[in-house]
Design a protein around this motif. Structure first.
Motif, PDB file in Angstrom:
ATOM      1  N   ALA A 168      10.716   9.100   1.996  1.00  9.91           N
ATOM      2  CA  ALA A 168       9.528   8.345   1.598  1.00  9.91           C
ATOM      3  C   ALA A 168       9.952   7.074   0.876  1.00  9.91           C
ATOM      4  CB  ALA A 168       8.652   9.192   0.679  1.00  9.91           C
ATOM      5  N   LEU A 169       9.297   5.980   1.199  1.00  6.89           N
ATOM      6  CA  LEU A 169       9.531   4.707   0.538  1.00  6.89           C
ATOM      7  C   LEU A 169       8.251   4.314  -0.185  1.00  6.89           C
ATOM      8  CD1 LEU A 169      11.232   2.881   3.518  1.00  6.89           C
ATOM      9  CD2 LEU A 169      12.377   3.892   1.554  1.00  6.89           C
ATOM     10  N   VAL A 170       8.362   3.894  -1.427  1.00  3.98           N
ATOM     11  CA  VAL A 170       7.202   3.473  -2.200  1.00  3.98           C
ATOM     12  C   VAL A 170       7.363   1.992  -2.497  1.00  3.98           C
ATOM     13  CG1 VAL A 170       5.931   3.766  -4.345  1.00  3.98           C
ATOM     14  CG2 VAL A 170       6.953   5.743  -3.230  1.00  3.98           C
ATOM     15  N   GLY A 171       6.317   1.236  -2.288  1.00  5.66           N
ATOM     16  CA  GLY A 171       6.374  -0.188  -2.538  1.00  5.66           C
ATOM     17  C   GLY A 171       4.988  -0.794  -2.479  1.00  5.66           C
ATOM     18  N   TYR A 172       4.934  -2.070  -2.148  1.00  2.00           N
ATOM     19  CA  TYR A 172       3.649  -2.731  -1.997  1.00  2.00           C
ATOM     20  C   TYR A 172       3.725  -3.706  -0.831  1.00  2.00           C
ATOM     21  CZ  TYR A 172       5.757  -6.556  -4.662  1.00  2.00           C
ATOM     22  OH  TYR A 172       6.572  -7.558  -5.094  1.00  2.00           O
ATOM     23  N   ILE A 173       2.577  -4.205  -0.407  1.00  3.77           N
ATOM     24  CA  ILE A 173       2.517  -5.097   0.742  1.00  3.77           C
ATOM     25  C   ILE A 173       2.342  -6.526   0.245  1.00  3.77           C
ATOM     26  CG2 ILE A 173       1.206  -5.670   2.815  1.00  3.77           C
ATOM     27  CD1 ILE A 173       0.529  -2.679   2.992  1.00  3.77           C
ATOM     28  N   ARG A 174       3.224  -7.429   0.731  1.00  5.16           N
ATOM     29  CA  ARG A 174       3.192  -8.834   0.340  1.00  5.16           C
ATOM     30  C   ARG A 174       2.676  -9.681   1.489  1.00  5.16           C
ATOM     31  NH1 ARG A 174       8.993 -10.316  -2.102  1.00  5.16           N
ATOM     32  NH2 ARG A 174       8.839 -11.617  -0.268  1.00  5.16           N
TER      33      ARG A 174
ATOM     34  N   ILE B  65       0.436   4.578   4.391  1.00 11.89           N
ATOM     35  CA  ILE B  65      -0.802   5.013   3.753  1.00 11.89           C
ATOM     36  C   ILE B  65      -1.138   3.995   2.678  1.00 11.89           C
ATOM     37  CG2 ILE B  65      -1.912   6.804   2.377  1.00 11.89           C
ATOM     38  CD1 ILE B  65       0.059   8.789   3.705  1.00 11.89           C
ATOM     39  N   ILE B  66      -2.321   3.389   2.775  1.00 11.80           N
ATOM     40  CA  ILE B  66      -2.770   2.419   1.783  1.00 11.80           C
ATOM     41  C   ILE B  66      -3.402   3.192   0.636  1.00 11.80           C
ATOM     42  CG2 ILE B  66      -4.221   0.418   1.324  1.00 11.80           C
ATOM     43  CD1 ILE B  66      -1.971  -0.084   3.358  1.00 11.80           C
TER      44      ILE B  66
END
Length: 61
Positions: free
Chosen positions: A17-23, A47-48
């Motif tokens: 699993a990778l956790v981050g944000y969308i740029r 998954i948003i």
């Protein structure tokens, strides 16, 4: 991928699993931190999760 800890009787299937944000990236978006090169061509689920904005702020800083 199967993983087995010393206290487990049987190996278990796990997923990375990778956790981050969308740029913003021009007219589209990109996931940050960038996905490693070895995952090119692999199937993925995105998954948003907009309800946990505080958690994303911790990642950005």
């Amino acid at each position: 991928m199967k993983v087995q800890k010393e206290t487990w009787k049987k190996p278990r299937n796990v997923r990375i699993a990778l956790v981050g944000y969308i740029r913003e990236h021009g007219n589209s978006a990109a996931f940050y931190p960038y996905i490693p090169k070895e995952y090119i061509g692999k199937r993925a689920i995105l998954i948003i999760d907009s309800e946990e904005e505080e958690e994303f702020e911790k990642i950005k800083n």
